[in-house]
Design an enzyme around this catalytic site. Sequence first.
Site, PDB file in Angstrom:
ATOM      1  N   GLY A 156      -6.476  11.330 -29.500  1.00 35.06           N
ATOM      2  CA  GLY A 156      -5.975  10.320 -28.580  1.00 35.06           C
ATOM      3  C   GLY A 156      -4.500  10.017 -28.699  1.00 35.06           C
ATOM      4  CB  ALA A 193       6.335  -2.173 -13.357  1.00 36.04           C
ATOM      5  CG  LEU A 198       1.788  -3.008 -12.266  1.00 36.35           C
ATOM      6  CD1 LEU A 198       1.695  -1.948 -11.177  1.00 36.35           C
ATOM      7  CD2 LEU A 198       2.638  -4.185 -11.788  1.00 36.35           C
ATOM      8  CD  GLU A 215       9.353   0.589 -14.755  1.00 36.92           C
ATOM      9  OE1 GLU A 215      10.055   1.520 -15.188  1.00 36.92           O
ATOM     10  OE2 GLU A 215       8.208   0.348 -15.183  1.00 36.92           O
ATOM     11  N   GLY A 283       4.340   3.281 -21.994  1.00 33.48           N
ATOM     12  CA  GLY A 283       3.764   4.604 -22.206  1.00 33.48           C
ATOM     13  C   GLY A 283       3.091   4.743 -23.555  1.00 33.48           C
ATOM     14  CG  MET A 330      -1.619  10.416 -21.897  1.00 36.38           C
ATOM     15  SD  MET A 330      -0.636   9.338 -22.957  1.00 36.38           S
ATOM     16  CE  MET A 330      -0.097  10.472 -24.221  1.00 36.38           C
ATOM     17  CG  LEU A 331      -5.657   9.581 -16.080  1.00 33.09           C
ATOM     18  CD1 LEU A 331      -5.784  10.345 -14.776  1.00 33.09           C
ATOM     19  CD2 LEU A 331      -5.580   8.084 -15.813  1.00 33.09           C
ATOM     20  CG  HIS A 333     -11.021  10.011 -15.064  1.00 34.23           C
ATOM     21  ND1 HIS A 333     -10.551   8.734 -15.256  1.00 34.23           N
ATOM     22  CD2 HIS A 333     -10.243  10.549 -14.103  1.00 34.23           C
ATOM     23  CE1 HIS A 333      -9.523   8.523 -14.421  1.00 34.23           C
ATOM     24  NE2 HIS A 333      -9.321   9.609 -13.724  1.00 34.23           N
ATOM     25  CG  HIS A 456     -20.563  -0.591  11.409  1.00 34.15           C
ATOM     26  ND1 HIS A 456     -19.200  -0.775  11.358  1.00 34.15           N
ATOM     27  CD2 HIS A 456     -21.068  -1.650  12.079  1.00 34.15           C
ATOM     28  CE1 HIS A 456     -18.900  -1.900  11.981  1.00 34.15           C
ATOM     29  NE2 HIS A 456     -20.008  -2.456  12.433  1.00 34.15           N
TER      30      HIS A 456
END
Length: 477
Positions: A156, A193, A198, A215, A283, A330-331, A333, A456
């Site tokens: 990680g 930011a 956020l 930022e 980051g 860096m996610l 998933h 709908h």
Amino acid sequence: MEMSKQFDVVVIGGGPGGYIAAIRAAQLGFNTACIDEWKNAKNGPAPGGTCTNVGCIPSKALLQSSEHYEHAGHAFAEHGIEVKGLGLNLGQMLARKDNVVKQNNEGILYLFKKNKVTFFHGRGSFVEGDANGYEIKVAGATEETISAKHIIVATGSNARELPGAPFDEKLILSNAGALAIDAVPAKLGVIGAGVIGLEMGSVWRRLGSEVSVLEALPTFLGAVDEQIAKEASKLFTKQGLKVSLGVKIGAITAGKSDVTVEYVDAAGAAQKAVFDKLIVSIGRIPNTIGLNAEGVGLQLDERGFIAVDGDCKTNLPNVWAVGDVVRGPMLAHKAEEEGVAVAERIAGQHGHVNFNTIPWVIYTSPEIAWVGKTEQQLKADGVAYKAGTFPFLANGRARALGDTSGMVKFLADAKTDEILGVHIVGPMASELISEAVVAMEFRASAEDIARICHAHPSLSEATKEAALAVDKRSLNF
């Protein structure tokens, strides 16, 4: 000396990349172990990594709670729901968040049992090895050595510190501290930011903080499609989230109970701000501390990531690496997909991860989600494209929800109509983006989505309408 425990595959790290890789390897018939050192409040194991413990999961819990609080204080009245004597029990809110985390930790330990993955609670590091196998030391409550033919490194990343302003998690906070502030700060500063800045800024703003985000970059959410970022910026400003761009951060001084930030604003004027708490979200850096990579000759790149090829192979035979500790987004998933792909490659199969169809989500309100190319990327690449947008203002379900901000935007190839990117800012964007990911994986055209029947009233109709808009024929706008 006792014989070390033998495995086929050892995974170092139990975050999204590691625990998923271990489960997939076990499913494929390998005798698998997973090492993770994260501890809960009682020093017990807390697998799931940054994501589960101090990232994706607890932040979503607090985003949900803080949104309920904001709705109770503002939006409820319009619905004819009158709230008298609204109060905030922050202790209970944080306790609920901790419980959500605990359920996820326990879920992973259960999945290890179910899939017969052996779990070691401690820090894993290389001792020695070659193509025939590697010895891995586990330093936990006790120390032991285990060995395996294949090693998957999934260690990680850590939050990046500002030089001269280390995290004390009391006044200067990383994502971890930002999720555990014990009283709502009157003035909260956020440096960076990005997604974390956020999201955390939104949580505390809703709970009553005056939030200022600083930022360095001159553009807001530069990685996001420009039109979507502009819309989001307008909405955040209206909510009272103050974002200053093009800022040069100077000295940061922590006092007894506040933090002073000196900076130069975009106009070149020297500024000074005093905050009760400061969140630094600039980051993350790859985590190879104590892995003993140098001891076995495991190669890192110039930025400290473990160097891998397109298949997540390192320079050492049978040593693989996935997730935040290697190149790419860096996610969580993305890490999971790489973990699955590596386990399958070890089994001689052909795992595949397509970076172009990895969805991105920012869980603010409204949510922001996207997949594929942005309009500015297509322009830069000289690709001829068509764009179609549809506002949630014209969507019946969004009106009924009382959340009509934002839009869906499609970008399609001008000649073939293939979907090149989909960008959403608005309610439940995180869930709506899946349809776009599926469409792009199947190389669908915008017309394919435009011709599919959507229920709908549903928010997903905005996706269909944006696809229709590519051909300049949206029906409800």
